[in-house]
Design an enzyme around this catalytic site. Structure first.
Site, PDB file in Angstrom:
ATOM      1  N   GLN A   1      -8.385  -1.158 -16.743  1.00  0.00           N
ATOM      2  CA  GLN A   1      -8.344  -0.155 -15.787  1.00  0.00           C
ATOM      3  C   GLN A   1      -7.274   0.908 -16.313  1.00  0.00           C
ATOM      4  OE1 GLN A   1      -7.363  -1.439 -11.952  1.00  0.00           O
ATOM      5  NE2 GLN A   1      -5.435  -2.028 -12.695  1.00  0.00           N
TER       6      GLN A   1
ATOM      7  N   PRO B   1     -10.449  -5.248  -7.057  1.00  0.00           N
ATOM      8  CA  PRO B   1     -10.335  -4.099  -7.842  1.00  0.00           C
ATOM      9  C   PRO B   1     -10.386  -2.894  -6.910  1.00  0.00           C
ATOM     10  CG  PRO B   1     -12.477  -5.053  -8.143  1.00  0.00           C
ATOM     11  CD  PRO B   1     -11.669  -6.003  -7.272  1.00  0.00           C
TER      12      PRO B   1
ATOM     13  N   HIS C   1       0.174  -5.949 -13.180  1.00  0.00           N
ATOM     14  CA  HIS C   1      -0.820  -7.127 -12.874  1.00  0.00           C
ATOM     15  C   HIS C   1       0.063  -8.301 -13.201  1.00  0.00           C
ATOM     16  CE1 HIS C   1      -4.694  -5.243 -11.406  1.00  0.00           C
ATOM     17  NE2 HIS C   1      -3.761  -4.463 -11.083  1.00  0.00           N
TER      18      HIS C   1
END
Ligand code: CA
Ligand code: CA
Length: 451
Positions: A177, A257, A153
């Protein structure tokens, strides 16, 4: 090329499954190969020299590609750039100064990349000077250093705004995550006045930044919590798309997500919700599990994408509110609370993310006729999104240029007719039937498509 059979079209109509939500446009155009052999092209910009300027994330280069014949000319090998195999770090965003090759002594090219700092990996934005005689980028000069970095990310898209400022997206670094589940998402964490004075940019993740060309904080940047910094807007997960429309309005994408990829109209001082909210603040199919705050310590818990253990605190979307919250113009694949993310048996745990409904939007570009064009990593498609004439609202997206690839970025030639599409070198996408595959039709390629 993918196609839609009459049978599958009927099935779409009958069951209205999520993957059918965006009708495909008919058209005679087809996707053509322009250039191959690029190492994970990440950002691609049409230059005043009529070349495509391309960053190569894993190749750690800036390469100019002649769209007329596919010839590649390496303008720069970024010696101090670092890339993690399979990671989202490396040589990322690129922006050209509008005076490049304009004879004004401002032949400047801005580049974002990961580098090795003394205490770990960071990201910086560097200004290079283009030497047209030698066709190389020279004389690096740091704009900003010490931005956070991780393997996930990064976002990392860079734009030169019509106001003469640089805009940069910096993702939530993949916190909360997978392997980074014990890291806290800092997309809502605001820099303090002391941090800004000290040049400490460690809370910039999950933001859109706005910088003066020398890296300083513009005096008219918004304040968050009474503090003016480089932060222009907050609350992003992985904002890989960033685009100024001809109107001057700024748009961006965000990856949800499992649901709710977004297209946003970005305004200064606004909050785009992550990680409190995915998509709209509607309480649908998303709660924020705060793994780092687990009762017995995060390490005592095993990360699970579907079941939140009782010891892990959770926040519903409707538990949070902020007057600055700005919902998206469009969401992709918002599903209901009872949606079964495990229902698609074509994916195993390692590829589950490919079967989750979102397209993984990876770039944004102004298109002809007041549209936005967004690429998808999981669909190998470009989504064409119509805007209202005032640019304040968007309509339903349609899909064009389908192939079995991971689409990473686009550029449009000055006629507005030819769309260039850059593809990832490796990774999972979905084939014509929606089945996960890592057999990419055109890895590391620039394709063209007539709009
Ligand atoms: Ca959002
Ligand atoms: Ca939501």
């Amino acid at each position: 090329m993918k196609g839609v059979s009459p049978v599958s079209a009927v099935v779409c109509l009958l069951v209205l499954v999520a993957a059918c939500a965006s009708p495909r446009e008919p058209g005679p155009s087809e996707v053509r190969v322009v250039a191959t052999g690029l190492d994970d092209p990440y950002e691609m910009v049409w230059g005043p020299d009529a070349f495509l300027w391309v960053t190569e994330k894993s190749g750690r280069r800036v390469t100019r590609v002649d769209p007329a014949n596919g010839r590649k000319v390496v303008a720069l090998t970024v010696d101090d750039a670092v890339h993690t195999t399979g990671g989202q770090d490396g040589v990322l965003g690129l922006a050209l100064h509008p005076d490049l090759l304009g004879g004004k002594g401002r032949d400047w090219v801005y580049l974002a990349h990961t580098y090795e700092a003394g205490d770990g990996r960071r990201t910086k934005i560097v200004r290079y000077t283009y030497d047209p005689a030698r066709q190389v980028l020279t004389s690096p000069s740091d704009v900003i250093t010490g931005l956070v970095s991780s393997v996930d990310h990064q976002s990392g898209k860079l734009r030169f705004g019509p106001d003469g400022r640089l805009y940069y997206t910096i993702g939530d670094q993949g916190a909360n995550q997978f392997g980074l589940y014990c890291e806290t998402i800092e997309a809502q964490t605001l820099p303090t006045a002391a941090q800004v004075r000290a040049g400490d940019w460690s809370d910039y993740q999950g933001k859109v930044l706005r910088l003066d060309l020398d890296g300083s904080v513009p005096g008219d940047n918004p304040e968050f919590g009474g503090v003016r910094s480089h932060v222009y807007a907050v609350g992003f997960r992985n904002a890989q798309g960033l685009a100024f429309a001809p109107s001057g309005l700024l748009y961006g994408t965000d990856q949800g997500p499992k649901t709710d990829d977004e297209v946003n109209l970005l305004r200064p001082g606004k909050n785009y919700g992550w990680p409190h909210v995915a998509g709209h603040r509607d309480g649908r199919a998303y709660v924020h599990a705060r793994w780092a705050e687990a009762k017995n310590g995060c390490a005592a818990e095993t990360f699970d994408d579907y079941e939140i253990p009782p010891a892990v605190p959770r926040t519903e979307e409707t538990d949070w509110d902020d007057p600055a919250f700005t919902p998206p113009l469009v969401t992709f694949e918002t599903v209901d609370d009872d949606f079964d993310f495990r229902a698609d048996t074509r994916c195993d745990p390692a590829t589950a993310f490919v079967c989750w409904p979102t397209p993984a939007l990876s770039s944004l570009e102004p298109g002809p006729g007041g549209t936005l064009l967004a690429t998808s990593l999981k669909d190998g498609a470009v989504y064409r999104i119509p805007l209202t004439s005032d640019g304040e609202k968007a309509g339903a997206a349609t899909r064009i240029a389908d192939t079995v690839n991971r689409y990473r970025d686009t550029a449009v030639d000055p006629t507005g007719r030819t769309l260039y599409i850059a593809t990832d070198g490796a990774g999972f996408t979905r084939d014509a039937a929606g089945t996960p595959t890592r057999v990419l039709a055109n890895p590391g390629t620039i394709l063209s498509y007539e709009l």
